[in-house]
Design an enzyme around this catalytic site. Structure first.
Site, mmCIF file in Angstrom:
data_model
loop_
_atom_site.group_PDB
_atom_site.id
_atom_site.type_symbol
_atom_site.label_atom_id
_atom_site.label_comp_id
_atom_site.label_asym_id
_atom_site.label_seq_id
_atom_site.Cartn_x
_atom_site.Cartn_y
_atom_site.Cartn_z
ATOM 1 N N SER A 7 0.860 -1.190 0.000
ATOM 2 C CA SER A 7 0.000 0.000 0.000
ATOM 3 C C SER A 7 0.892 1.234 0.000
ATOM 4 C CB SER A 7 -0.878 0.009 1.255
ATOM 5 O OG SER A 7 -1.280 1.342 1.542
ATOM 6 N N HIS A 32 -1.775 -1.922 -3.820
ATOM 7 C CA HIS A 32 -2.992 -1.572 -3.081
ATOM 8 C C HIS A 32 -3.117 -0.049 -3.001
ATOM 9 C CE1 HIS A 32 -6.136 -2.470 -0.064
ATOM 10 N NE2 HIS A 32 -5.679 -1.392 0.584
ATOM 11 N N ASP A 34 -5.260 3.113 -1.699
ATOM 12 C CA ASP A 34 -6.254 3.501 -0.698
ATOM 13 C C ASP A 34 -6.896 4.836 -1.052
ATOM 14 O OD1 ASP A 34 -6.101 1.389 1.350
ATOM 15 O OD2 ASP A 34 -3.995 2.005 1.434
ATOM 16 N N MET A 36 -9.521 7.673 -0.098
ATOM 17 C CA MET A 36 -10.212 8.182 1.094
ATOM 18 C C MET A 36 -10.851 9.532 0.796
ATOM 19 S SD MET A 36 -7.340 7.337 3.926
ATOM 20 C CE MET A 36 -6.766 5.683 4.184
ATOM 21 N N HIS A 65 -8.929 0.201 -3.142
ATOM 22 C CA HIS A 65 -9.702 0.068 -1.900
ATOM 23 C C HIS A 65 -10.443 1.389 -1.658
ATOM 24 C CE1 HIS A 65 -9.384 -0.478 2.787
ATOM 25 N NE2 HIS A 65 -10.633 -0.476 2.363
ATOM 26 N N MET A 67 -12.451 3.730 0.305
ATOM 27 C CA MET A 67 -12.950 4.094 1.633
ATOM 28 C C MET A 67 -13.688 5.409 1.480
ATOM 29 S SD MET A 67 -9.612 3.003 3.814
ATOM 30 C CE MET A 67 -8.598 3.016 2.362
ATOM 31 N N MET A 136 -10.589 -5.679 7.491
ATOM 32 C CA MET A 136 -9.720 -4.621 8.021
ATOM 33 C C MET A 136 -9.154 -5.082 9.364
ATOM 34 S SD MET A 136 -9.616 -2.206 5.790
ATOM 35 C CE MET A 136 -8.552 -1.141 6.768
ATOM 36 N N ASP A 174 -5.736 -6.032 5.923
ATOM 37 C CA ASP A 174 -5.225 -4.688 5.653
ATOM 38 C C ASP A 174 -5.069 -3.914 6.954
ATOM 39 O OD1 ASP A 174 -4.596 -2.269 4.546
ATOM 40 O OD2 ASP A 174 -6.538 -1.941 3.573
HETATM 41 C C1 DX5 Z 1 -5.840 1.963 6.109
HETATM 42 C C2 DX5 Z 1 -5.535 1.479 4.727
HETATM 43 C C3 DX5 Z 1 -4.383 0.569 4.623
HETATM 44 C C4 DX5 Z 1 -3.078 1.126 5.088
HETATM 45 C C5 DX5 Z 1 -2.274 -0.027 5.611
HETATM 46 O O1 DX5 Z 1 -7.069 2.570 6.138
HETATM 47 O O2 DX5 Z 1 -6.643 0.790 4.178
HETATM 48 O O3 DX5 Z 1 -4.255 0.012 3.319
HETATM 49 O O4 DX5 Z 1 -2.344 1.767 4.092
HETATM 50 O O5 DX5 Z 1 -1.120 0.493 6.083
HETATM 51 P P1 DX5 Z 1 -0.193 -0.147 7.181
HETATM 52 O O6 DX5 Z 1 0.375 -1.405 6.587
HETATM 53 O O7 DX5 Z 1 0.799 0.914 7.376
HETATM 54 O O8 DX5 Z 1 -1.020 -0.412 8.391
HETATM 55 ZN ZN ZN Z 2 -6.354 -0.374 2.271
#
Ligand code: DX5
Ligand code: ZN
Length: 228
Positions: A7, A32, A34, A36, A65, A67, A136, A174
């Site tokens: 990620s 991956h 993310d 947001m 992903h 969110m 998660m 994740d």
């Molecule tokens: C959190 C994200 C993750 C995050 C994981 O909301 O969905 O993908 O980047 O990061 P680490 O491995 O640093 O916990």
């Molecule tokens: Zn994620």
């Protein structure tokens, strides 16, 4: 095979292209991404334009992903940007079946994510329509958090349900994955490990990926040995 999905959330964005190429060369299986929106989670990351640019510089499948609230509104934008897998949060969907259908219509793999507190049973009715369940292991919103270990039995319960019902679904985990926690999520039944801080927070991201790969391969051959 257990897959590794770096990620980029916590990486140095001034070095984004370079770090993605490095992850690809070191043996990552997918990337991956993310997304947001500052509403579904209390943070903002990046959108389809950045995904389009990333898609131009890597052959790694893009695992997006979402969110975000109302994810259906952005499925075609992320499909056009080059996503291969789109994951929506069950908690963010008004009509999950519709969102699953919209992702499939784009010809993409479908993932559905559950927050740590969301009961696994809420996903059971959708499992025959999806390719991946994302459990998660931290509250979504930020990289670099500690894995919530109470999610481990949930992973094992899903693994058991998948085997008993002979479903063909990946379990992605994740949040808070490092060499130590990777072992416990693999033992619980996870098949795709997302790792951000462990990889890009390290002084040698390529080594971090290779070390994680070794651990995945070792656990896999051990469990193959057991089932023989
Ligand atoms: C959190 C994200 C993750 C995050 C994981 O909301 O969905 O993908 O980047 O990061 P680490 O491995 O640093 O916990
Ligand atoms: Zn994620």
């Amino acid at each position: 095979m257990i897959k590794i999905a770096p990620s980029i959330l916590n990486c140095d964005f001034t070095r984004l292209g370079e770090l993605i190429c490095l992850a690809e060369e070191a043996g990552a299986d997918m990337l991956h991404l993310d997304i947001m929106d500052g509403h579904f989670v209390p943070n903002i990351s990046f959108g389809p334009m950045v995904v389009t640019s990333i898609n131009r510089i890597t052959k790694l499948p893009l695992d997006v992903h979402l969110m975000i609230e109302n994810p259906g509104k952005f499925i075609s934008a992320f499909a056009q940007a080059g996503a291969k897998i789109i994951t929506v949060h069950l908690e963010a969907c008004i009509n999950l079946r519709e969102e699953i259908g919209a992702i499939k219509k784009e010809g993409l793999k479908v993932g559905v994510a559950l927050n740590p507190q969301t009961p696994l049973e809420s996903l059971f009715g959708y499992l025959n329509q999806i390719d991946m369940a994302l459990l998660m292991t931290v509250e979504p919103g930020y990289g670099g958090q500690k894995l919530i270990s109470s999610v481990l039995p949930k992973i094992a319960q899903l693994r058991d349900h998948i085997s008993r019902n002979r479903l063909d679904i990946d379990i992605q985990v994740d949040g808070g994955i490092d060499l130590e926690t990777a072992q416990s999520v693999i033992d619980s039944g996870a098949t795709i490990l997302v790792a951000g801080e462990y990889i890009f927070g390290s002084s040698d991201p390529a080594k971090a990926i290779k070390d994680l790969r070794k651990l995945c391969d070792l656990s896999q051959s051990r469990s193959a040995g057991r089932s023989r």
